[in-house]
Each structure stands twice: as C-alpha cells, then as structure tokens.
Design a protein around this motif. Structure first.
Motif, mmCIF file in Angstrom:
data_model
loop_
_atom_site.group_PDB
_atom_site.id
_atom_site.type_symbol
_atom_site.label_atom_id
_atom_site.label_comp_id
_atom_site.label_asym_id
_atom_site.label_seq_id
_atom_site.Cartn_x
_atom_site.Cartn_y
_atom_site.Cartn_z
ATOM 1 N N THR A 30 -48.029 -7.812 -90.776
ATOM 2 C CA THR A 30 -48.042 -6.460 -90.204
ATOM 3 C C THR A 30 -46.744 -5.762 -90.570
ATOM 4 O OG1 THR A 30 -49.392 -7.237 -88.366
ATOM 5 C CG2 THR A 30 -48.259 -5.133 -88.097
ATOM 6 N N ALA A 96 -43.457 -7.019 -88.612
ATOM 7 C CA ALA A 96 -43.586 -7.405 -87.216
ATOM 8 C C ALA A 96 -43.276 -8.884 -87.066
ATOM 9 C CB ALA A 96 -45.004 -7.115 -86.718
ATOM 10 N N GLY A 100 -44.479 -9.576 -81.848
ATOM 11 C CA GLY A 100 -45.009 -8.213 -81.896
ATOM 12 C C GLY A 100 -43.958 -7.141 -82.060
ATOM 13 N N SER A 101 -42.693 -7.499 -81.883
ATOM 14 C CA SER A 101 -41.663 -6.483 -82.131
ATOM 15 C C SER A 101 -41.395 -6.422 -83.632
ATOM 16 C CB SER A 101 -40.394 -6.829 -81.364
ATOM 17 O OG SER A 101 -39.895 -8.076 -81.781
ATOM 18 N N ALA A 102 -40.515 -5.546 -84.033
ATOM 19 C CA ALA A 102 -40.312 -5.352 -85.475
ATOM 20 C C ALA A 102 -38.945 -5.865 -85.898
ATOM 21 C CB ALA A 102 -40.441 -3.885 -85.823
ATOM 22 N N PRO B 99 -42.724 -2.385 -82.148
ATOM 23 C CA PRO B 99 -43.591 -2.412 -83.326
ATOM 24 C C PRO B 99 -43.744 -1.058 -84.010
ATOM 25 C CG PRO B 99 -44.836 -2.797 -81.304
ATOM 26 C CD PRO B 99 -43.398 -2.814 -80.934
#
Lengths: 117, 114
Positions: A30, A96, A100-102, B99
């Motif tokens: 992602t 990602a 789920g964070s980037a 995200p």
C-alpha cells in the motif's frame, strides 16, 4: 530498500508541448504517492497526491498523474506546458506499515523541467 | 505559502562550528519532519517528531540532533560542521502521521559551511 526512480534528469520542452515525467517505485504494498514542484529558489509545493480510488488524479496548475499499480508507476502529465512551469519536479512515495500508518517519504532524485518560450 | 516557517533563510558559518535551525509548523500540525537537500544526495529524510517525541530517524548524522518543543516548534542542531554539510535544510509538517498524511514544506534554510 524502498526507492523511487525518476529516470528523466532534465527535460527541455517548448511552450505548448505536452509533458510526461516518469516515476517508478521499488515494490508494491500500500503506497501513497505525491508529486512536489520546486520553483527556482523556492520551497517544495504539493502538486498532487494519490491515496486510493481513481488512479487518475488531478492537481493544481493543470497537472495530472496516473497511478499504474502493475507497473509501480506514478507518471506526471500536463497537456500543454508554459514557461512558468520551469521548475524541478519531485516524485515522493511512502509505504504503509503493517499497523496501517505510513513510513517516511522517500523522494526521487528530481527532474529539472525547462520550458523554452 | 504553506504556513510552515523556517529561520534563518541563509546561514554562513565555518567548519567546526555549531548552528541551530528553527521550524514552526502549520497551525494545528503536530508532526514535524526535517530533510536535507544536497546536490549529491538529493532530498533525504533526517528525523521526525510528533507532539514532542521523536518518531522516526532517517539518514541523520550523530553530529546532528533535533527536538520539538511544547509549542510544537522544532529545532535542528548541527555541530562540528563540515564542508559537506552545506545544503538546503527543509522542515515539513503534517497534522498527524497516518495512512493518508500530507506533508507541507517550509521555505528552507540554506547552510553554507566555509
């Protein structure tokens, strides 16, 4: 390691020509994708971004970009460039994490666009 | 104007010296990033702070350090400066890491080490 490639280091066009700048990133997962522009002596400005949804995104100043997941690409386009588009263009990607964070932005080496009047 | 401010705009100093670069994020942004832009290395991520705490480290030298203060402004300290530290140092801010985070960049501080 994650990387971003911009193969065109310097592009020279005449006004009204069409523009396409390439950007490829190293692997899937992602991703969030960005194009920034840096006018001479100025800071990085966000042109457009892609997070999800329609792979064709429109940005400011008539720029657009298309995300092609199968090619790991996010090419920037403009149908008709102007002299004022002379600047350096940077593609940036973050991936990602499992939570789920980037992760942090990774930038390409930049493409210097010169538009001749 | 992104709303991110950086001071000073230009800095000229000598090798071995120490300098402090300052960044104020956009109003409401909690996360601050520092980047170095040089001709040979391109744009490289140095370090990230979120709400006062260090969140991530990139290619930051041990001679460099940073902090984020309670009012959310951040300072990047560069010490024992070398010629190769001459570069443009950008700060960026975002609301919060996540995200769909977007970073907005400041005007940069151009450092010249003589």
């Amino acid at each position: 390691a994650q990387s971003v490639s911009q193969h065109n280091h310097h592009v020279i066009l005449s006004e009204a020509a069409s523009l396409e700048l390439g950007c490829n990133y190293s692997y899937g997962g992602t991703v969030n994708l960005f194009w920034y522009v840096q006018y001479p002596g100025q800071h990085l400005q966000l042109l457009l971004k892609y997070f999800s949804g329609d792979p064709l995104v429109k940005g400011i100043k008539g720029f657009e970009a298309e995300f092609i997941k199968s090619k790991f690409s996010f090419n920037l386009r403009k149908p008709s460039v102007q002299w004022s588009d002379t600047a350096e263009y940077f593609c940036a990607v973050n991936w990602a994490t499992l939570s789920g964070s980037a992760r942090q932005l990774t930038f390409g080496s930049g493409t210097q666009l010169t538009v001749l009047p | 104007d992104s709303g991110v401010t950086q001071t000073p705009k230009h800095l000229i100093t000598a090798t071995g010296q120490r300098v402090t670069l300052r960044c104020s994020p956009r109003s409401g942004d909690l996360s601050v990033y520092w980047y170095q832009q040089s001709l040979d290395q391109g744009l490289q991520f140095l370090i990230q702070y979120y709400n006062g705490e260090e969140r991530a480290k990139g290619n930051i030298l041990e001679r460099f350090s940073a902090q984020q203060f309670p009012d959310l402004h951040s300072e990047l300290n560069l010490s024992s400066l070398e010629l190769g530290d001459s570069a443009l140092y950008f700060c960026a801010s975002s609301v919060t890491p996540g995200p769909q985070e977007t970073q907005y960049f400041g005007p940069g501080t151009r450092l010249l080490v003589l």
